[in-house]
Write an enzyme that holds these catalytic residues in place. Sequence first.
Site, short mmCIF file in Angstrom:
data_model
loop_
_atom_site.label_atom_id
_atom_site.label_comp_id
_atom_site.label_asym_id
_atom_site.label_seq_id
_atom_site.Cartn_x
_atom_site.Cartn_y
_atom_site.Cartn_z
N ARG A 81 39.85 38.78 42.77
CA ARG A 81 40.83 38.22 41.82
C ARG A 81 41.05 36.73 42.11
O ARG A 81 41.16 35.92 41.18
CB ARG A 81 42.16 38.99 41.87
CG ARG A 81 42.87 38.91 43.20
CD ARG A 81 44.18 39.69 43.22
NE ARG A 81 44.61 39.88 44.60
CZ ARG A 81 45.84 39.65 45.04
NH1 ARG A 81 46.78 39.26 44.22
NH2 ARG A 81 46.13 39.85 46.30
N ASP B 269 51.19 50.00 47.29
CA ASP B 269 51.90 50.15 46.01
C ASP B 269 51.71 51.53 45.37
O ASP B 269 52.52 51.96 44.55
CB ASP B 269 51.46 49.07 45.01
CG ASP B 269 52.34 47.82 45.11
OD1 ASP B 269 53.40 47.89 45.77
OD2 ASP B 269 51.95 46.79 44.54
N SER C 36 49.63 37.44 40.50
CA SER C 36 48.85 38.49 41.15
C SER C 36 47.40 38.52 40.65
O SER C 36 46.48 38.78 41.42
CB SER C 36 49.48 39.86 40.89
OG SER C 36 50.78 39.89 41.44
N GLN D 140 50.12 51.81 40.31
CA GLN D 140 49.59 50.44 40.25
C GLN D 140 48.07 50.39 40.43
O GLN D 140 47.48 49.31 40.40
CB GLN D 140 50.24 49.58 41.35
CG GLN D 140 51.74 49.77 41.50
CD GLN D 140 52.49 49.40 40.24
OE1 GLN D 140 52.43 48.27 39.79
NE2 GLN D 140 53.20 50.36 39.65
N GLU E 232 51.48 44.28 27.27
CA GLU E 232 50.02 44.31 27.39
C GLU E 232 49.34 44.54 26.04
O GLU E 232 48.32 43.90 25.73
CB GLU E 232 49.58 45.40 28.38
CG GLU E 232 49.97 45.12 29.83
CD GLU E 232 51.41 45.50 30.15
OE1 GLU E 232 52.05 46.15 29.30
OE2 GLU E 232 51.90 45.14 31.25
N PHE F 174 47.28 48.96 33.92
CA PHE F 174 48.17 48.63 32.79
C PHE F 174 47.38 48.21 31.57
O PHE F 174 47.71 48.56 30.44
CB PHE F 174 49.14 47.51 33.18
CG PHE F 174 49.95 47.80 34.41
CD1 PHE F 174 50.38 49.10 34.67
CD2 PHE F 174 50.28 46.80 35.31
CE1 PHE F 174 51.12 49.38 35.81
CE2 PHE F 174 51.02 47.07 36.45
CZ PHE F 174 51.44 48.36 36.70
N ARG G 130 42.28 43.59 44.54
CA ARG G 130 43.42 42.92 45.17
C ARG G 130 43.01 42.46 46.57
O ARG G 130 43.32 41.35 46.98
CB ARG G 130 44.58 43.91 45.29
CG ARG G 130 45.73 43.37 46.14
CD ARG G 130 46.83 44.42 46.31
NE ARG G 130 47.94 43.86 47.07
CZ ARG G 130 48.02 43.89 48.39
NH1 ARG G 130 47.07 44.47 49.11
NH2 ARG G 130 49.06 43.35 49.00
N HIS H 270 43.41 44.58 40.73
CA HIS H 270 44.03 45.66 41.50
C HIS H 270 43.35 47.00 41.23
O HIS H 270 43.97 48.01 40.91
CB HIS H 270 45.54 45.71 41.24
CG HIS H 270 46.25 44.50 41.78
ND1 HIS H 270 45.97 43.23 41.34
CD2 HIS H 270 47.20 44.37 42.73
CE1 HIS H 270 46.71 42.36 42.00
NE2 HIS H 270 47.47 43.01 42.85
#
Lengths: 277, 308
Positions: B6, B112, B33, B116, B54, B79, B162, B104
């Site tokens: 990322r 998390d 993030s 997530q 989103e 998401f 991540r 992620h």
Amino acid sequence: MYTHKELQRIANELRIDIIKAISRAKSGHPGGSLSAIDIIVYLFFNEIKRTKENALDPDRDRFVLSKGHGVPALYSVFARLGLITNEELMNLRVLGSRTQGHPSYTDLPFVESSTGSLGQGLSVAIGIALAGKLDKKDYRVYCMIGDGEMQEGQIWEALLSAPKFNLDNLCVILDYNKSQIDGYVKDVMNLEPIKEKLIAFNWNVLEIDGHNFAEIEKAINQSKTIKQKPSFIIAHTVKGKGVSFMEDKVDWHGKAPNEKETELALQELKKLLDING
Amino acid sequence: MGKSTRLAFGETIAQLGELYPQIVVLDADLSKSTMSNLFAKKFPDRFFEMGIQEANMIGISAGLALSGKVSYACSFACFIAGRYDTIRVSVAYNKANVRIIGTHAGIGIGEDGTTQMGLEDISLMRSLPNFSVCQPCDEIETRELIKYSVTHNGPMYIRLTRQNLDDIFDDNYKFEFGKGVQLSDGNDAVIFATGSLVSEALKASKILKQKGINLRVINIHTIKPIDKEIIIKSARECGLIFTAEDHNIIGGLGSAVAEVLSENYPAKIIRIGLPDVFGESGTPEALYKKYGFDAESLAVKIESSLKK
């Protein structure tokens, strides 16, 4: 520019084409096509002024039909403008035709975006309007949504976001014909008070009779004078407008008329042409 | 240890912004993030903060793309892939030049926990017509993939981590869209790995080498369209076939490899991935050990399978 009388005549002629096309296809959505056609005619003939030549011009005004099931109305306008042939219009929903049951951008780019899964076209229209601002272009983006469609969560995301970006080049028109597949909107999932909600969301809100060309014209012109805010026109319409037995009848949302009903509908619509000259 | 993919994405897209004025970036309140904030700082006019919306972000990305932009829509993989119908109609069916950036990915995010973690996203995106699906395995591959993505024609899904990943490639690496990359020689077994599991597979090959087992490691950065040639060739030449991914075992790389082989060179495949379960909280290392994704576990699995 066309006079209101000329626009009315074109819209009524296209009502005939819509009924013929849906009848031939033996499926489709007459109610919401007939409620939307007057507004779509006004936009394409007097505002966007779409021609074969400017149909894909990067500077063109855009029209996104977020309520994709009303697409026979849009195809009838395309055919009248020569963007598609009359044969293509009459081959609505036929295998291999560009006139897909719901707008398909890759088949027919003049629709500006594929729609039909409700709630999505408004976001796409906002993206087109944002690109216009970014590129410092003067084009305007018109987007028609349905009242049932307005129950979608994504519509409310979009309604929150357009004012944030000060999109005064965006004008949304609600085809408020008051009914959806399962019944009247007020019973299925009431939207009211719409005007107050949208004012609270920071939109320039107008309310008109969506079958009155003078009111349509006035609202569109007013929307162009507003700076820094997107406009939202609540257009009160009648589902199935122009065919007495379809008017305000929930059942005519997504059903094609049979042969006899088609004949009756066409008779009525032809009479309308005679009356209006 | 190198960078997370990322971060490599954020740095690269911020660089590319200068070269390509058509790039626009959107994020849904996760720019710190997804690292899209690096682009936002340099090009605030071409960055759109969408808030936690989103679906609207994806639709707006499509509208921008249909107006000549190349849109990078960023959020966590779970998401963004979760707004499936908007991706399906507004992006895929429109053939819009949108790059869905899902960060992620996998249980590798750690603490998390499940909600997530992107665990089914490859499966979802792979089944959309017009879509390409890519997952880079280190910083340099990410950089080259993102560079490539600017001029790719059609929608893409790009899956990023991540956690930091080992460096595998150097500056001479040439990214070839749709082509698998052989990272180690061997004929005893082959493992097709993607993303974070590539370096684990490479480390496993070193463990196995000491035991006299030669494992061929192939990095699959493009899961769709997949490199059929390298899969069929390796299956012919190697004794046993493994796939490895930090993703549900259903619909991801393992399924893609199985589809190719069942039609072209039927062979037994051992798929390593989440066994159709949700993830859970824990350190990334503990989770990788529990689910058999770490190099040691991979080596044990391969060695014991060869003995059977």
